[in-house]
Design a protein around this motif. Structure first.
Motif, mmCIF file in Angstrom:
data_model
loop_
_atom_site.group_PDB
_atom_site.id
_atom_site.type_symbol
_atom_site.label_atom_id
_atom_site.label_comp_id
_atom_site.label_asym_id
_atom_site.label_seq_id
_atom_site.Cartn_x
_atom_site.Cartn_y
_atom_site.Cartn_z
ATOM 1 N N GLY A 486 0.811 -1.207 0.000
ATOM 2 C CA GLY A 486 0.000 0.000 0.000
ATOM 3 C C GLY A 486 0.845 1.258 0.000
ATOM 4 O O GLY A 486 0.549 2.225 -0.715
ATOM 5 N N GLY A 487 1.925 1.267 0.797
ATOM 6 C CA GLY A 487 2.794 2.431 0.818
ATOM 7 C C GLY A 487 3.529 2.645 -0.486
ATOM 8 O O GLY A 487 3.740 3.783 -0.914
ATOM 9 N N GLN A 488 3.933 1.551 -1.137
ATOM 10 C CA GLN A 488 4.611 1.678 -2.430
ATOM 11 C C GLN A 488 3.677 2.224 -3.499
ATOM 12 O O GLN A 488 4.064 3.083 -4.298
ATOM 13 C CB GLN A 488 5.169 0.315 -2.839
ATOM 14 N N ARG A 489 2.456 1.751 -3.510
ATOM 15 C CA ARG A 489 1.479 2.276 -4.482
ATOM 16 C C ARG A 489 1.229 3.755 -4.232
ATOM 17 O O ARG A 489 1.113 4.551 -5.175
ATOM 18 C CB ARG A 489 0.154 1.496 -4.389
ATOM 19 N N ALA A 513 0.009 5.705 4.337
ATOM 20 C CA ALA A 513 0.384 4.284 4.326
ATOM 21 C C ALA A 513 1.884 4.067 4.470
ATOM 22 O O ALA A 513 2.375 2.975 4.179
ATOM 23 C CB ALA A 513 -0.105 3.626 3.036
ATOM 24 N N VAL A 514 2.632 5.084 4.909
ATOM 25 C CA VAL A 514 4.087 4.929 5.051
ATOM 26 C C VAL A 514 4.481 5.154 6.509
ATOM 27 O O VAL A 514 3.718 5.713 7.311
ATOM 28 C CB VAL A 514 4.835 5.923 4.131
ATOM 29 N N ASP A 515 5.694 4.717 6.843
ATOM 30 C CA ASP A 515 6.179 4.878 8.212
ATOM 31 C C ASP A 515 6.638 6.313 8.445
ATOM 32 O O ASP A 515 6.769 7.112 7.511
ATOM 33 C CB ASP A 515 7.318 3.896 8.482
ATOM 34 N N ALA A 516 6.920 6.631 9.717
ATOM 35 C CA ALA A 516 7.233 8.015 10.094
ATOM 36 C C ALA A 516 8.525 8.497 9.455
ATOM 37 O O ALA A 516 8.619 9.660 9.022
ATOM 38 C CB ALA A 516 7.326 8.123 11.617
ATOM 39 N N ARG A 521 10.833 12.194 5.145
ATOM 40 C CA ARG A 521 11.609 12.437 3.924
ATOM 41 C C ARG A 521 10.682 12.897 2.788
ATOM 42 O O ARG A 521 11.057 13.755 1.986
ATOM 43 C CB ARG A 521 12.358 11.162 3.537
ATOM 44 N N ILE A 522 9.467 12.306 2.726
ATOM 45 C CA ILE A 522 8.519 12.730 1.689
ATOM 46 C C ILE A 522 8.100 14.175 1.913
ATOM 47 O O ILE A 522 7.986 14.959 0.949
ATOM 48 C CB ILE A 522 7.303 11.795 1.682
ATOM 49 N N ALA A 523 7.891 14.545 3.177
ATOM 50 C CA ALA A 523 7.484 15.920 3.477
ATOM 51 C C ALA A 523 8.543 16.913 3.011
ATOM 52 O O ALA A 523 8.232 17.958 2.418
ATOM 53 C CB ALA A 523 7.232 16.069 4.969
ATOM 54 N N THR A 524 9.809 16.567 3.244
ATOM 55 C CA THR A 524 10.901 17.435 2.797
ATOM 56 C C THR A 524 10.961 17.510 1.277
ATOM 57 O O THR A 524 11.122 18.588 0.687
ATOM 58 C CB THR A 524 12.232 16.924 3.356
ATOM 59 N N GLY A 525 10.833 16.340 0.634
ATOM 60 C CA GLY A 525 10.862 16.317 -0.834
ATOM 61 C C GLY A 525 9.679 17.055 -1.456
ATOM 62 O O GLY A 525 9.829 17.739 -2.475
ATOM 63 N N LEU A 526 8.525 16.925 -0.835
ATOM 64 C CA LEU A 526 7.337 17.614 -1.327
ATOM 65 C C LEU A 526 7.505 19.122 -1.215
ATOM 66 O O LEU A 526 7.170 19.874 -2.147
ATOM 67 C CB LEU A 526 6.113 17.155 -0.534
ATOM 68 N N ARG A 527 8.029 19.562 -0.095
ATOM 69 C CA ARG A 527 8.241 20.994 0.118
ATOM 70 C C ARG A 527 9.196 21.564 -0.936
ATOM 71 O O ARG A 527 8.938 22.628 -1.522
ATOM 72 C CB ARG A 527 8.814 21.212 1.518
ATOM 73 N N LYS A 528 10.277 20.841 -1.201
ATOM 74 C CA LYS A 528 11.260 21.304 -2.173
ATOM 75 C C LYS A 528 10.705 21.250 -3.593
ATOM 76 O O LYS A 528 10.901 22.172 -4.384
ATOM 77 C CB LYS A 528 12.521 20.450 -2.051
ATOM 78 N N THR A 540 -3.136 15.066 8.938
ATOM 79 C CA THR A 540 -3.086 15.290 10.388
ATOM 80 C C THR A 540 -1.711 14.929 10.937
ATOM 81 O O THR A 540 -1.532 14.877 12.144
ATOM 82 C CB THR A 540 -4.169 14.457 11.102
ATOM 83 N N SER A 541 -0.768 14.648 10.051
ATOM 84 C CA SER A 541 0.576 14.259 10.470
ATOM 85 C C SER A 541 1.390 15.486 10.850
ATOM 86 O O SER A 541 1.547 16.418 10.042
ATOM 87 C CB SER A 541 1.284 13.501 9.338
ATOM 88 N N PRO A 542 1.961 15.529 12.064
ATOM 89 C CA PRO A 542 2.792 16.670 12.465
ATOM 90 C C PRO A 542 3.999 16.870 11.552
ATOM 91 O O PRO A 542 4.454 18.004 11.374
ATOM 92 C CB PRO A 542 3.230 16.307 13.890
ATOM 93 N N LEU A 543 4.516 15.800 10.954
ATOM 94 C CA LEU A 543 5.673 15.912 10.073
ATOM 95 C C LEU A 543 5.342 16.738 8.834
ATOM 96 O O LEU A 543 6.184 17.498 8.339
ATOM 97 C CB LEU A 543 6.149 14.513 9.661
ATOM 98 N N LEU A 544 4.147 16.586 8.303
ATOM 99 C CA LEU A 544 3.714 17.389 7.166
ATOM 100 C C LEU A 544 3.279 18.780 7.594
ATOM 101 O O LEU A 544 3.581 19.786 6.937
ATOM 102 C CB LEU A 544 2.570 16.694 6.438
ATOM 103 N N LEU A 545 2.558 18.846 8.708
ATOM 104 C CA LEU A 545 2.011 20.128 9.156
ATOM 105 C C LEU A 545 3.118 21.111 9.533
ATOM 106 O O LEU A 545 2.982 22.321 9.326
ATOM 107 C CB LEU A 545 1.085 19.905 10.352
ATOM 108 N N ASP A 546 4.225 20.604 10.083
ATOM 109 C CA ASP A 546 5.286 21.492 10.545
ATOM 110 C C ASP A 546 6.027 22.150 9.393
ATOM 111 O O ASP A 546 6.657 23.196 9.575
ATOM 112 C CB ASP A 546 6.269 20.690 11.405
#
Length: 592
Positions: A486-489, A513-516, A521-528, A540-546
């Motif tokens: 699921g996370g890979q998809r 569907a991915v681990d923390a 790392r996805i949040a950082t890549g998405l931001r860039k 609702t993930s603090p990693l994305l919200l921050d």
């Protein structure tokens, strides 16, 4: 008449004012096919109706001892039989073509409508209803459209036979002329009950299909939680309801079939009895009696077509009504008149919730309710749901222009909604990435931003003949990406969305569907990757919200607070309760 012309380059714009108007529109779309089928039906049934004439002449020739007349009658009968055989073959070919043409045209219309409305279609009409229209209903519609030509031929031949018998013996001719429509009308009292039962059967069938589709889609999850038997019992119960409804419909249909055999039989017996009395009194010859009997007996064929037409009409009207309901769905009445000035530099505003996503910023939206978040994501993409009372909700605005009034292609190019459960079609990885894109982001950068390195490794390992990542674009993806986790998809679909690089990107829980560690790392890549582009992330993930430029809390369907993640965590108990999944403290005045 070649089927190579299917699918049609353009299925057309149907008349959706009523089910009957829709059926008539389909018939007008195949005028040549309808005319040819009518001609071949007249040829087939006309020869069959005329066949009793040489038979009667032959019988009369035997009675009179005229061998020459007997040979002429036999030759005429042979010629009529040969022409009738040719007409039967041509009619069958043309009738099947008309049937397939109409069914294919309806399928194309439904497919085009589904593409036009996108994922908003399934929220405005049940999935089972759509499946039923695209499968069983198109066959019923095609059957009726095909049958109309044969019905015309049957009516013309009945009138011709009636005129011939009327000229020979007025009383018999009048009986034939009036008896056939009376017998045909005898089936109409049964059509109402049959149509009601068939409508109920189709409705139950649509619900069963929807339940089956939902069960199959979530089969892996159901097996994991032990819920497979529960849903199997539900489908078994729904299936039994469909079976019982089908049996009730079949009872009426069997009665209609029996009526079509019994009444014409009694009619032929009555006509023959009266003709025999005329022959016994010497008022008509034996040959004429045989010809009249044969012509009257032949009328059972037009009567069967009339009965078949009554049945086809009753089911086609139900099916056409369902098709019209699907095809009549529209985005809004004014869709296609608006124009977007500069989507990349325009704010996205939702008047329903009061949410504003500022141009060029990463805006995170916290809802707490997954269903509300999904509905908000679709609305931000320009899909306007129908509110209570049947009126559509206000459309979102991009740069002050209502997105639902913009031409569909322009709206989808401006705003891309990435679903929570995106679909991966079967094919190569290269085919997956063959999408309209700005060209600013290449596949490698999109895959890196989505942190899909292990996905590439899994695809390479699963394909014989691939020697490394350099050939990974040739790797095959199974249907819906079932060979991946699921996370890979989810990451592969996210990479596809980033590759498209739309001016506005809406992501609904892109990392659920991915681990923390991977999520960070996805949040950082998405931001860039989305730097300077308008991005809305419902999460609702603090990693994305921050990492968001601005976070908006939506509560009870309206914007309740906005600010940075840290500010809201400090000042908003409701926001803190959603993000940390803790129970929100009660107001001071309500504490015990």
């Amino acid at each position: 008449m070649l089927l190579k012309t299917l699918p049609l380059a353009d299925p057309g714009r149907p008349d959706l004012s009523s089910p009957l108007a829709f059926l008539r529109w389909l018939q007008r779309g195949q005028r040549r096919g309808q005319v040819l089928a009518t001609c071949w039906a007249l040829l087939e049934m006309g020869c069959q109706a005329a066949l009793p004439v040489p038979v009667g002449l032959g019988v009369q020739a035997v009675v009179d001892g005229d061998s020459g007349a007997l040979w002429r009658a036999g030759a005429l009968a042979l010629a009529l039989a040969a022409v009738s055989a040719v007409g039967t073959v041509l009619l069958h070919r043309q009738a099947v073509w008309n049937w397939i043409h109409a069914a294919s045209q309806v399928r194309q219309l439904v497919a085009r409508q589904a593409s036009h409305l996108g994922s908003g279609l399934s929220r405005r009409i049940a999935t089972g209803e759509i499946v039923a229209v695209g499968s069983g209903d198109v066959e019923k519609i095609g059957w009726y459209v095909e049958l109309v030509a044969r019905l015309r031929g049957a009516i013309v031949v009945w009138l011709a036979v009636s005129a011939a018998v009327l000229a020979t013996e007025p009383v018999l001719g009048l009986a034939v002329l009036l008896g056939v429509p009376a017998l045909a009308a005898s089936v109409w009292p049964l059509l109402g009950p049959f149509e009601r039962r068939y409508t109920a059967q189709r409705a139950l069938g649509g619900k069963a299909t929807e339940l089956a589709a939902d069960t199959v889609a979530g089969l892996r999850v159901l097996r994991g939680i032990g819920g497979e038997e529960l849903f199997l019992d539900r489908y078994r119960e729904a299936s039994q309801k469909v079976r019982a409804a089908a049996v009730r419909s079949a009872r009426i249909w069997s009665l209609m079939q029996a009526q079509q055999v019994l009444l014409p039989g009694l009619f032929v017996v009555g006509i023959t009895w009266y003709g025999a009395r005329l022959a016994a009194d010497g008022r008509i010859s034996v040959g004429t009696l045989v010809a009249v009997y044969g012509a009257t007996a032949f009328l059972a064929a037009p009567l069967r077509i009339l009965g078949e037409a009554a049945h086809a009409w009753s089911v086609a009207r139900v099916s056409a009504g369902r098709a019209v309901r699907v095809l009549a769905l529209a985005r809004t009445e004014g869709a296609g008149t608006g124009r977007l000035a500069d989507p990349a530099r325009s704010d996205l505003y939702d008047p329903v919730t009061g949410l504003t996503a500022r141009a060029g910023e990463l805006t995170a939206v916290v809802c707490g309710d997954p269903d509300l978040a999904g509905a908000l994501a679709e609305r931000l993409g320009g899909h306007v749901p129908v509110a209570e009372g049947g009126r559509p909700e206000p459309s979102v605005r991009l740069g002050g222009t209502e997105l639902d009034t913009v031409p569909l292609a322009e709206a989808r190019a401006a705003v891309l909604v990435h679903d929570k459960e995106p679909v991966l079609l079967s094919g190569t990885l290269a085919a997956l990435f063959e999408i309209p894109a700005s060209g600013r982001v290449d596949p490698a950068a999109a895959l890196a931003a989505a942190r899909a390195e292990d996905v590439l490794d899994a695809l390479v390992d699963g394909m014989a003949g691939l020697v490394g990542r350099g050939e990974v674009m040739r790797a095959e993806i199974t249907e819906r990406g079932r060979s991946l986790s699921g996370g890979q998809r989810q990451r592969l679909a996210l990479a596809r969305a980033l590759l498209a690089d739309p001016p506005v990107l809406v992501l609904d829980e892109p990392t659920s569907a991915v681990d923390a560690h991977t999520e960070s790392r996805i949040a950082t890549g998405l931001r860039k990757n989305r730097e300077g582009r308008t991005t809305v992330v419902l999460a609702t993930s603090p990693l994305l919200l921050d990492l968001a430029d601005r976070v908006v809390l939506v509560r009870d369907g309206r914007v309740a607070a906005a600010g940075s993640h840290r500010e809201l965590m400090r000042d908003e108990p409701a926001y803190r309760a959603v993000v940390t999944r803790e129970e929100e403290p009660a107001p001071v005045g309500e504490r015990p």
